[in-house]
Design a protein around this motif. Structure first.
Motif, PDB file in Angstrom:
ATOM      1  N   LYS A 252       0.835  -1.207   0.000  1.00 49.28           N
ATOM      2  CA  LYS A 252       0.000   0.000   0.000  1.00 49.28           C
ATOM      3  C   LYS A 252       0.867   1.253   0.000  1.00 49.28           C
ATOM      4  N   ASP A 253       1.933   1.232   0.796  1.00 42.80           N
ATOM      5  CA  ASP A 253       2.840   2.387   0.817  1.00 42.80           C
ATOM      6  C   ASP A 253       3.474   2.611  -0.556  1.00 42.80           C
ATOM      7  N   LEU A 254       3.878   1.518  -1.181  1.00 40.24           N
ATOM      8  CA  LEU A 254       4.474   1.639  -2.510  1.00 40.24           C
ATOM      9  C   LEU A 254       3.468   2.195  -3.521  1.00 40.24           C
ATOM     10  N   PHE A 255       2.241   1.710  -3.453  1.00 35.78           N
ATOM     11  CA  PHE A 255       1.210   2.211  -4.363  1.00 35.78           C
ATOM     12  C   PHE A 255       0.937   3.692  -4.124  1.00 35.78           C
ATOM     13  N   SER A 256       0.907   4.101  -2.880  1.00 40.56           N
ATOM     14  CA  SER A 256       0.657   5.519  -2.601  1.00 40.56           C
ATOM     15  C   SER A 256       1.820   6.377  -3.094  1.00 40.56           C
ATOM     16  N   GLN A 257       3.049   5.883  -2.965  1.00 35.15           N
ATOM     17  CA  GLN A 257       4.196   6.622  -3.479  1.00 35.15           C
ATOM     18  C   GLN A 257       4.137   6.731  -5.003  1.00 35.15           C
ATOM     19  N   VAL A 258       3.765   5.636  -5.648  1.00 35.58           N
ATOM     20  CA  VAL A 258       3.628   5.642  -7.106  1.00 35.58           C
ATOM     21  C   VAL A 258       2.543   6.648  -7.518  1.00 35.58           C
ATOM     22  N   HIS A 259       1.446   6.664  -6.777  1.00 34.52           N
ATOM     23  CA  HIS A 259       0.358   7.597  -7.074  1.00 34.52           C
ATOM     24  C   HIS A 259       0.833   9.051  -6.944  1.00 34.52           C
ATOM     25  N   LEU A 260       1.595   9.332  -5.885  1.00 32.81           N
ATOM     26  CA  LEU A 260       2.111  10.694  -5.699  1.00 32.81           C
ATOM     27  C   LEU A 260       3.046  11.096  -6.845  1.00 32.81           C
ATOM     28  N   VAL A 261       3.896  10.185  -7.248  1.00 30.20           N
ATOM     29  CA  VAL A 261       4.823  10.471  -8.347  1.00 30.20           C
ATOM     30  C   VAL A 261       4.046  10.729  -9.635  1.00 30.20           C
ATOM     31  N   ARG A 262       3.047   9.898  -9.913  1.00 32.79           N
ATOM     32  CA  ARG A 262       2.242  10.085 -11.122  1.00 32.79           C
ATOM     33  C   ARG A 262       1.499  11.414 -11.090  1.00 32.79           C
ATOM     34  N   SER A 263       0.982  11.785  -9.930  1.00 35.10           N
ATOM     35  CA  SER A 263       0.277  13.070  -9.808  1.00 35.10           C
ATOM     36  C   SER A 263       1.224  14.230 -10.092  1.00 35.10           C
ATOM     37  N   GLY A 264       2.420  14.138  -9.523  1.00 38.79           N
ATOM     38  CA  GLY A 264       3.413  15.187  -9.767  1.00 38.79           C
ATOM     39  C   GLY A 264       3.781  15.279 -11.234  1.00 38.79           C
ATOM     40  N   LEU A 265       3.944  14.136 -11.875  1.00 39.82           N
ATOM     41  CA  LEU A 265       4.271  14.126 -13.301  1.00 39.82           C
ATOM     42  C   LEU A 265       3.134  14.716 -14.134  1.00 39.82           C
ATOM     43  N   ARG A 266       1.894  14.403 -13.771  1.00 39.44           N
ATOM     44  CA  ARG A 266       0.744  14.968 -14.486  1.00 39.44           C
ATOM     45  C   ARG A 266       0.727  16.484 -14.361  1.00 39.44           C
ATOM     46  N   GLN A 267       1.002  16.972 -13.151  1.00 38.87           N
ATOM     47  CA  GLN A 267       1.014  18.426 -12.945  1.00 38.87           C
ATOM     48  C   GLN A 267       2.130  19.084 -13.755  1.00 38.87           C
ATOM     49  N   GLN A 268       3.308  18.479 -13.742  1.00 35.54           N
ATOM     50  CA  GLN A 268       4.425  19.036 -14.512  1.00 35.54           C
ATOM     51  C   GLN A 268       4.115  19.003 -16.006  1.00 35.54           C
ATOM     52  N   THR A 269       3.510  17.910 -16.461  1.00 37.06           N
ATOM     53  CA  THR A 269       3.160  17.796 -17.866  1.00 37.06           C
ATOM     54  C   THR A 269       2.137  18.871 -18.248  1.00 37.06           C
ATOM     55  N   ALA A 270       1.147  19.089 -17.393  1.00 43.38           N
ATOM     56  CA  ALA A 270       0.146  20.124 -17.658  1.00 43.38           C
ATOM     57  C   ALA A 270       0.794  21.501 -17.709  1.00 43.38           C
ATOM     58  N   THR A 271       1.709  21.773 -16.802  1.00 44.32           N
ATOM     59  CA  THR A 271       2.403  23.061 -16.785  1.00 44.32           C
ATOM     60  C   THR A 271       3.217  23.243 -18.061  1.00 44.32           C
ATOM     61  N   ILE A 272       3.904  22.212 -18.475  1.00 44.11           N
ATOM     62  CA  ILE A 272       4.704  22.278 -19.703  1.00 44.11           C
ATOM     63  C   ILE A 272       3.799  22.496 -20.912  1.00 44.11           C
ATOM     64  N   GLU A 273       2.672  21.784 -20.962  1.00 42.00           N
ATOM     65  CA  GLU A 273       1.749  21.951 -22.084  1.00 42.00           C
ATOM     66  C   GLU A 273       1.175  23.364 -22.112  1.00 42.00           C
ATOM     67  N   ASP A 274       0.857  23.916 -20.941  1.00 35.98           N
ATOM     68  CA  ASP A 274       0.373  25.300 -20.874  1.00 35.98           C
ATOM     69  C   ASP A 274       1.443  26.257 -21.385  1.00 35.98           C
ATOM     70  N   SER A 275       2.686  26.024 -20.992  1.00 38.15           N
ATOM     71  CA  SER A 275       3.788  26.880 -21.447  1.00 38.15           C
ATOM     72  C   SER A 275       3.975  26.768 -22.953  1.00 38.15           C
ATOM     73  N   LYS A 276       3.880  25.549 -23.466  1.00 37.55           N
ATOM     74  CA  LYS A 276       4.020  25.351 -24.909  1.00 37.55           C
ATOM     75  C   LYS A 276       2.919  26.087 -25.659  1.00 37.55           C
ATOM     76  N   GLU A 277       1.681  26.000 -25.153  1.00 37.92           N
ATOM     77  CA  GLU A 277       0.564  26.664 -25.812  1.00 37.92           C
ATOM     78  C   GLU A 277       0.735  28.178 -25.783  1.00 37.92           C
ATOM     79  N   ALA A 278       1.171  28.713 -24.644  1.00 42.20           N
ATOM     80  CA  ALA A 278       1.413  30.154 -24.546  1.00 42.20           C
ATOM     81  C   ALA A 278       2.512  30.565 -25.519  1.00 42.20           C
TER      82      ALA A 278
END
Length: 126
Positions: free
Chosen positions: A23-49
């Motif tokens: 469960k701890d490993l899954f929660s860590q994986v989830h946190l990493v994926r969430s962070g990556l999604r946020q970074q990807t969204a930020t990069i996509e917003d920057s690219k669009e701008a």
């Protein structure tokens, strides 16, 4: 394999301990994926701008080229018979004709565009 399994079982302990680790490993994986999604969204917003800024710059350049052709094809008005100032004195101008002004503005726009590209590449790298 049986020895390695036995070692792992000894290290992890009981079944509930194993479940907790998983469960701890899954929660860590989830946190990493969430962070990556946020970074990807930020990069996509920057690219669009950046794309929008580039489109605006291209439109400005196109309009400048169009205005240059219009300026060169239209006859220049003759203002010699009109007073230049309220005191009838001629004012000094920095630019001798519109071509100099357009050239200066074009070079500034190109410089801004290259700076935008540098900033965007730094944003994408980070």
């Amino acid at each position: 394999l049986k020895r390695q399994q036995k070692k792992l079982d000894e290290q992890l302990g009981t079944k509930s301990d194993k479940e907790k680790v998983v469960k701890d490993l899954f929660s860590q994986v989830h946190l990493v994926r969430s962070g990556l999604r946020q970074q990807t969204a930020t990069i996509e917003d920057s690219k669009e701008a950046y794309r929008q800024q580039q489109q605006v710059a291209k439109n400005k350049m196109r309009l400048q080229r169009q205005s240059q052709t219009k300026v060169s094809s239209e006859p220049k008005p003759d203002f010699n018979d009109e007073p230049l100032t309220s005191s009838d004195e001629e004012c000094q101008t920095y630019f001798g004709d519109t071509e100099q002004l357009l050239s200066a503005l074009t070079s500034i726009e190109q410089e801004n565009s290259s700076l935008d590209e540098k900033v965007f590449s730094k944003v994408v790298e980070s």
